[in-house]
Design a protein around this motif. Structure first.
Motif, short mmCIF file in Angstrom:
data_model
loop_
_atom_site.label_atom_id
_atom_site.label_comp_id
_atom_site.label_asym_id
_atom_site.label_seq_id
_atom_site.Cartn_x
_atom_site.Cartn_y
_atom_site.Cartn_z
N TYR A 157 0.85 -1.18 0.00
CA TYR A 157 0.00 0.00 0.00
C TYR A 157 0.89 1.23 0.00
CZ TYR A 157 0.94 0.16 5.07
OH TYR A 157 1.56 0.22 6.30
N ASP A 158 0.29 2.40 -0.12
CA ASP A 158 1.04 3.64 -0.17
C ASP A 158 1.49 4.01 1.23
OD1 ASP A 158 2.09 6.16 -0.52
OD2 ASP A 158 0.35 6.99 -1.55
N GLN A 159 2.75 3.69 1.55
CA GLN A 159 3.27 3.92 2.89
C GLN A 159 3.34 5.40 3.25
OE1 GLN A 159 5.04 0.93 5.07
NE2 GLN A 159 3.67 2.37 6.08
N SER A 160 3.35 6.27 2.25
CA SER A 160 3.39 7.70 2.52
C SER A 160 2.09 8.22 3.13
CB SER A 160 3.70 8.49 1.24
OG SER A 160 2.61 8.44 0.34
N GLN A 161 1.02 7.43 2.99
CA GLN A 161 -0.28 7.85 3.51
C GLN A 161 -0.52 7.45 4.96
OE1 GLN A 161 -2.39 9.88 1.67
NE2 GLN A 161 -0.52 9.89 0.42
N THR A 162 0.20 6.45 5.42
CA THR A 162 0.04 5.99 6.80
C THR A 162 1.26 5.18 7.19
OG1 THR A 162 -1.39 4.76 8.32
CG2 THR A 162 -1.16 3.86 6.10
N ASN A 163 1.55 5.15 8.45
CA ASN A 163 2.71 4.41 8.92
C ASN A 163 2.27 3.06 9.48
OD1 ASN A 163 5.39 3.95 9.35
ND2 ASN A 163 5.51 5.12 11.25
N GLY A 164 3.18 2.12 9.51
CA GLY A 164 2.89 0.82 10.10
C GLY A 164 3.26 0.79 11.56
N PRO A 165 3.21 -0.38 12.15
CA PRO A 165 2.84 -1.65 11.54
C PRO A 165 1.32 -1.84 11.47
CG PRO A 165 3.47 -1.99 13.83
CD PRO A 165 3.67 -0.54 13.55
N PRO A 166 0.87 -2.75 10.58
CA PRO A 166 1.67 -3.52 9.62
C PRO A 166 2.19 -2.62 8.50
CG PRO A 166 -0.65 -3.92 9.26
CD PRO A 166 -0.57 -3.09 10.51
N PHE A 167 3.39 -2.92 8.04
CA PHE A 167 4.06 -2.11 7.03
C PHE A 167 3.80 -2.66 5.62
CE2 PHE A 167 6.59 -1.45 10.86
CZ PHE A 167 6.73 -0.07 10.87
N GLY A 194 -9.73 -3.11 6.31
CA GLY A 194 -9.44 -2.63 7.64
C GLY A 194 -8.91 -1.21 7.69
N PRO A 195 -8.47 -0.80 8.89
CA PRO A 195 -8.03 0.59 9.09
C PRO A 195 -6.86 1.00 8.22
CG PRO A 195 -8.40 -0.51 11.20
CD PRO A 195 -8.49 -1.56 10.16
N VAL A 196 -5.93 0.09 7.95
CA VAL A 196 -4.77 0.44 7.13
C VAL A 196 -5.23 0.84 5.73
CG1 VAL A 196 -2.64 -0.39 6.08
CG2 VAL A 196 -3.18 -1.00 8.44
N ALA A 197 -6.14 0.07 5.16
CA ALA A 197 -6.64 0.38 3.82
C ALA A 197 -7.37 1.72 3.80
CB ALA A 197 -7.58 -0.73 3.34
N LEU A 198 -8.10 2.01 4.86
CA LEU A 198 -8.81 3.29 4.92
C LEU A 198 -7.84 4.46 4.96
CD1 LEU A 198 -11.67 2.44 7.45
CD2 LEU A 198 -11.89 2.84 4.99
N ARG A 199 -6.80 4.32 5.76
CA ARG A 199 -5.82 5.41 5.87
C ARG A 199 -4.98 5.54 4.61
NH1 ARG A 199 -5.00 2.89 10.99
NH2 ARG A 199 -2.95 2.16 10.30
N ALA A 200 -4.66 4.41 3.98
CA ALA A 200 -3.78 4.42 2.82
C ALA A 200 -4.52 4.64 1.51
CB ALA A 200 -2.99 3.11 2.74
N GLY A 201 -5.84 4.57 1.55
CA GLY A 201 -6.61 4.72 0.32
C GLY A 201 -6.58 3.48 -0.54
N GLY A 202 -6.48 2.31 0.08
CA GLY A 202 -6.46 1.05 -0.66
C GLY A 202 -5.17 0.28 -0.46
N GLY A 203 -4.97 -0.71 -1.29
CA GLY A 203 -3.81 -1.58 -1.19
C GLY A 203 -4.24 -3.01 -1.39
#
Length: 215
Positions: A157-167, A194-203
């Motif tokens: 996913y776009d790591q610039s949009q949210t930090n991990g973990p999960p990375f 889940g929350p990571v996808a919401l913050r990252a805009g997908g993945g």
């Protein structure tokens, strides 16, 4: 590893990587490893995952390593098992039946402690570690398991949009860590939730089968 970080995550119950049932990608693709039903399996950074229960139910001898002692105790309680607890160097070893879980720093685990490994299931280890730690982890994993076959689940996913973990651990990084020692096949992908996808805009989640290269 940042022990303080993970202690805080467990203490505050911020363990979004824990799932309420066996991971569907494990269930769908485990047989692709083509190992014996009773073969010994290693699950690094296993947490209190119900994947452990699923692997045990399949007949495997399961070994894991996890930093958080409370998570390990919960696994045995959930299974109705009373473990024998012994010291193994700087680690503690909880054992009951076909389940053996080490508590402490995964980098302190040795090949002698681990014993034979027919396959590795890594759903929550590589993606839990920051970029600077992942090369060391990959080297250590291959060393202690004798470069055993792996079923590896990662996220991209776009790591610039949210930090991990999960990375996010994209395909090129997986190749960088394992390509010299393994032949790798991408089995499937699925949209990241889940929350990571919401913050990252997908993945997406990516599942790979890693088989050691024949010299």
């Amino acid at each position: 590893m940042d022990e303080g970080f993970w202690e805080e995550r467990w203490r505050e119950n911020r363990i979004g990587f824990h799932e309420p049932e066996a991971n569907a990608l494990l269930v769908d693709h485990w047989d692709r490893l083509d190992i014996a039903p009773d073969a010994p399996v290693f699950v690094p950074l296993c947490g209190k995952s119900l994947d452990l229960d699923w692997l045990l139910a399949r007949g495997h001898a399961v070994t894991g390593v996890e930093f958080n002692r409370m998570a390990v105790a919960e696994v045995f309680a959930r299974l109705g098992l009373t473990p024998a607890v012994t010291k193994a160097g700087p680690l503690e070893c909880f054992t009951a039946g076909a389940l053996r879980l080490y508590v402490g720093d995964a980098f302190a685990l040795t090949a002698a402690m681990l014993g034979p490994v027919a396959a590795i299931y890594d759903r929550a280890a590589l993606i839990a570690l920051p970029p600077e730690t992942r090369p060391r982890y990959a080297r250590h994993l291959m060393e202690v398991t004798g470069t055993a076959p792996q079923l590896l689940v990662t996220m991209a996913y776009d790591q610039s949009q949210t930090n991990g973990p999960p990375f996010s651990v994209p395909a090129e990084e997986v190749t960088r860590h394992y390509g010299a020692r393994y032949d790798m096949a991408l089995l499937t992908t699925r949209p990241l939730g889940g929350p990571v996808a919401l913050r990252a805009g997908g993945g997406e989640e990516q599942v790979r089968l890693l088989h050691p290269r024949v010299a």
